[in-house]
Design an enzyme around this catalytic site. Sequence first.
Site, PDB file in Angstrom:
ATOM      1  N   SER A   1       0.824  -1.195   0.000  1.00 55.11           N
ATOM      2  CA  SER A   1       0.000   0.000   0.000  1.00 55.11           C
ATOM      3  C   SER A   1       0.867   1.258   0.000  1.00 55.11           C
ATOM      4  O   SER A   1       1.599   1.495  -0.958  1.00 55.11           O
ATOM      5  CB  SER A   1      -0.953  -0.040   1.202  1.00 55.11           C
ATOM      6  OG  SER A   1      -1.962   0.927   1.080  1.00 55.11           O
TER       7      SER A   1
ATOM      8  N   ASP B   1     -10.347  -3.565  -4.264  1.00 54.73           N
ATOM      9  CA  ASP B   1      -9.344  -2.604  -3.801  1.00 54.73           C
ATOM     10  C   ASP B   1      -9.429  -1.341  -4.655  1.00 54.73           C
ATOM     11  O   ASP B   1      -9.295  -1.410  -5.877  1.00 54.73           O
ATOM     12  CB  ASP B   1      -7.952  -3.228  -3.917  1.00 54.73           C
ATOM     13  CG  ASP B   1      -6.837  -2.316  -3.431  1.00 54.73           C
ATOM     14  OD1 ASP B   1      -7.119  -1.188  -2.998  1.00 54.73           O
ATOM     15  OD2 ASP B   1      -5.673  -2.745  -3.488  1.00 54.73           O
TER      16      ASP B   1
ATOM     17  N   HIS C   1      -8.192  -4.905  -0.171  1.00 60.06           N
ATOM     18  CA  HIS C   1      -6.962  -4.214   0.202  1.00 60.06           C
ATOM     19  C   HIS C   1      -6.652  -4.501   1.671  1.00 60.06           C
ATOM     20  O   HIS C   1      -7.524  -4.411   2.531  1.00 60.06           O
ATOM     21  CB  HIS C   1      -7.135  -2.706  -0.010  1.00 60.06           C
ATOM     22  CG  HIS C   1      -5.869  -1.933   0.165  1.00 60.06           C
ATOM     23  ND1 HIS C   1      -5.036  -1.615  -0.898  1.00 60.06           N
ATOM     24  CD2 HIS C   1      -5.270  -1.417   1.263  1.00 60.06           C
ATOM     25  CE1 HIS C   1      -4.006  -0.941  -0.454  1.00 60.06           C
ATOM     26  NE2 HIS C   1      -4.118  -0.801   0.860  1.00 60.06           N
TER      27      HIS C   1
END
Length: 315
Positions: A163, A258, A288
């Site tokens: 991320s 996501d 995610h």
Amino acid sequence: MPVVLDPDAAAVYRAFLEAGRPAYETLTAPEARADYARARFATNPEPPDLPHVTELAIPAPQGAIPARLYAPKEPRRHDGVSPALVFFHGGGWVIGDLDSHDVVCRQLAVEGALIVISVDYRLAPEHKFPAAADDAIAATQWIAANARELGIDAACLSIGGDSAGGNLAAVVALAARDGDGPALAGQVLIYPAVDFAMTHGSHSEPETSVLLTHSVIRWFRDHYLNGAADIHDWRASPARAASLIGLPPAYVLTAGADPLRDEGAEYAERLRQAGVSVATRHYPGQFHGFFTMGKLLPQANIAVREIGSWLKGLG
């Protein structure tokens, strides 16, 4: 595109909803950090036992950067040095720390049979852009310069993160290519955030607003960036770099549910078009953040093993 969560991912999502946890955008940054820290005990698998876990303080212009070195039980080399992965944790540049990603770093050390150094870069909003990027670059340079003392083969040094950490890994790769060094063997980008414009289709699909919701992403962005002008800076949005030619081999992981899915997939394709060797892995039924949830999601542990195998292939 239609997104259907895998049964285990759907069960985890239901549990999060039923727990009634407050949305991050309703919290202060310190409150969000505390909430995130508590959640890891419910989602992280048991930590693998390692022979050496060492706390480090990396010198940097703005003060020492905390880091943690993980050495595997069975390194793949026995000549006194080991391949290594510099890892940057996720958390929207606002939350997360060495402890939030301790287990996954241990897993990567085991599965990749290499040293992992996790970097605790400065967080926003106390330290806005480009503080996190500056720390990531400085830490990687220091690790490379002190590789021998750390037991690392500088010629086999890779970077990675999930991320926001994937964003920082991509930024470090660009900075290294453009003269700040060092030479890198590979980059692992786990559902990376690479474009703060947030105009890709997956940013507006209702099915992708799972755990990492569209409003939470905006909350992270507003905490990290100083203003709209930062969106166009490649140190914030690596996809905005003029060229991706000459970057190290990449492993890019994306998840179906996501908001960052499409920008990660596009970045992987742009790397390919620039002549970079790219391995991609898509988990269509995951959301995610699943990568660190190996206690609840078997596919998280599969992802760790596959990344470890890819890192072994770098030498």
